[in-house]
Design a protein around this motif. Structure first.
Motif, PDB file in Angstrom:
ATOM      1  N   LEU A 160      -1.079   2.730  -4.836  1.00  0.00           N
ATOM      2  CA  LEU A 160      -2.444   2.896  -4.305  1.00  0.00           C
ATOM      3  C   LEU A 160      -1.581   3.410  -2.928  1.00  0.00           C
ATOM      4  CD1 LEU A 160      -5.406   0.020  -5.843  1.00  0.00           C
ATOM      5  CD2 LEU A 160      -4.955   2.810  -6.099  1.00  0.00           C
ATOM      6  N   TYR A 161      -0.871   2.126  -2.736  1.00  0.00           N
ATOM      7  CA  TYR A 161      -0.584   2.392  -0.741  1.00  0.00           C
ATOM      8  C   TYR A 161       0.047   3.731  -0.056  1.00  0.00           C
ATOM      9  CZ  TYR A 161       2.901   1.270   2.952  1.00  0.00           C
ATOM     10  OH  TYR A 161       3.813   1.555   4.236  1.00  0.00           O
ATOM     11  N   TRP A 174      -0.464   6.627  -1.859  1.00  0.00           N
ATOM     12  CA  TRP A 174      -1.422   7.570  -2.237  1.00  0.00           C
ATOM     13  C   TRP A 174      -2.227   7.598  -1.059  1.00  0.00           C
ATOM     14  CZ3 TRP A 174      -5.455   7.101  -6.829  1.00  0.00           C
ATOM     15  CH2 TRP A 174      -6.950   8.007  -6.905  1.00  0.00           C
ATOM     16  N   LYS A 175      -2.896   6.090  -0.862  1.00  0.00           N
ATOM     17  CA  LYS A 175      -3.549   5.640   0.482  1.00  0.00           C
ATOM     18  C   LYS A 175      -2.624   6.672   1.822  1.00  0.00           C
ATOM     19  CE  LYS A 175      -6.742   4.109   3.230  1.00  0.00           C
ATOM     20  NZ  LYS A 175      -8.320   4.777   3.255  1.00  0.00           N
ATOM     21  N   LYS A 176      -0.875   5.787   1.823  1.00  0.00           N
ATOM     22  CA  LYS A 176      -0.515   6.597   3.300  1.00  0.00           C
ATOM     23  C   LYS A 176      -0.222   8.917   2.599  1.00  0.00           C
ATOM     24  CE  LYS A 176       1.064   4.000   5.352  1.00  0.00           C
ATOM     25  NZ  LYS A 176       0.987   3.667   7.196  1.00  0.00           N
TER      26      LYS A 176
END
Length: 170
Positions: free
Chosen positions: A130-131, A133-135
């Motif tokens: 998720l990190y 992907w968020k970046k």
């Protein structure tokens, strides 16, 4: 003393490499067949080089551009992330093999011990996924100038015109 010496000496094998003889024969046979095929192909094969045969094969498409062109960092970053998550997925197999042993309440105290360990592991992997992907590391539609891992790029001071009253702007 002679009795003990005769016991140990009689159990010693004569040749340590005898069990490996079939494997050696198999390897030599395979190497002989492979080298024979290559040698016969080189001796008997017809050589008629044409321009089409000598050009690099690019999946049926005419090659364009230089082979030494620069690639963006995204390709390497995605390749490293693929390897990272692939290695993490490989760690699931040993856990699945010993899952019954980990669920034994006599050994580990709880029948859910192995399951909770894997939930923590999957949770950590999910947080990392998720990190990234968020970046925006996995976003291929970003313009080339934007950096996925460092979105807060420090701005260098720029020289302004003298109309604003200040020569430098941060």
């Amino acid at each position: 003393m002679f009795v003990a010496l005769s016991i140990y000496s009689s159990s010693m094998p004569d040749n340590y490499f005898a069990p490996y003889l079939p494997l050696l024969i198999h390897i030599l046979f395979a190497l002989g067949i492979a080298s024979g095929m290559v040698l016969l192909s080189a001796l008997l094969g017809k050589r008629r080089p044409t321009r089409a045969k000598m050009s690099p094969y690019e999946c049926g498409i005419q090659p364009t551009g230089d082979a030494r062109q620069r690639f963006t960092v995204k390709f390497y970053l995605v390749a490293m992330l693929f390897i990272l998550f692939d290695v993490e997925a490989v760690f699931l197999y040993p856990w699945a093999v010993i899952y019954r042993d980990l669920s034994d309440p006599k050994t580990y105290g709880s029948p859910l011990f192995g399951f909770t360990q894997m939930l923590v592991y999957i949770g950590i992997v999910l947080v990392v996924f998720l990190y990234i992907w968020k970046k925006g590391v996995l976003d291929w539609n970003k313009p080339e100038g934007e950096d996925a891992l460092c979105p807060f790029r420090p701005q260098l001071p720029t020289l302004l015109s003298s109309k604003t009253g200040s020569l430098w702007r941060a």
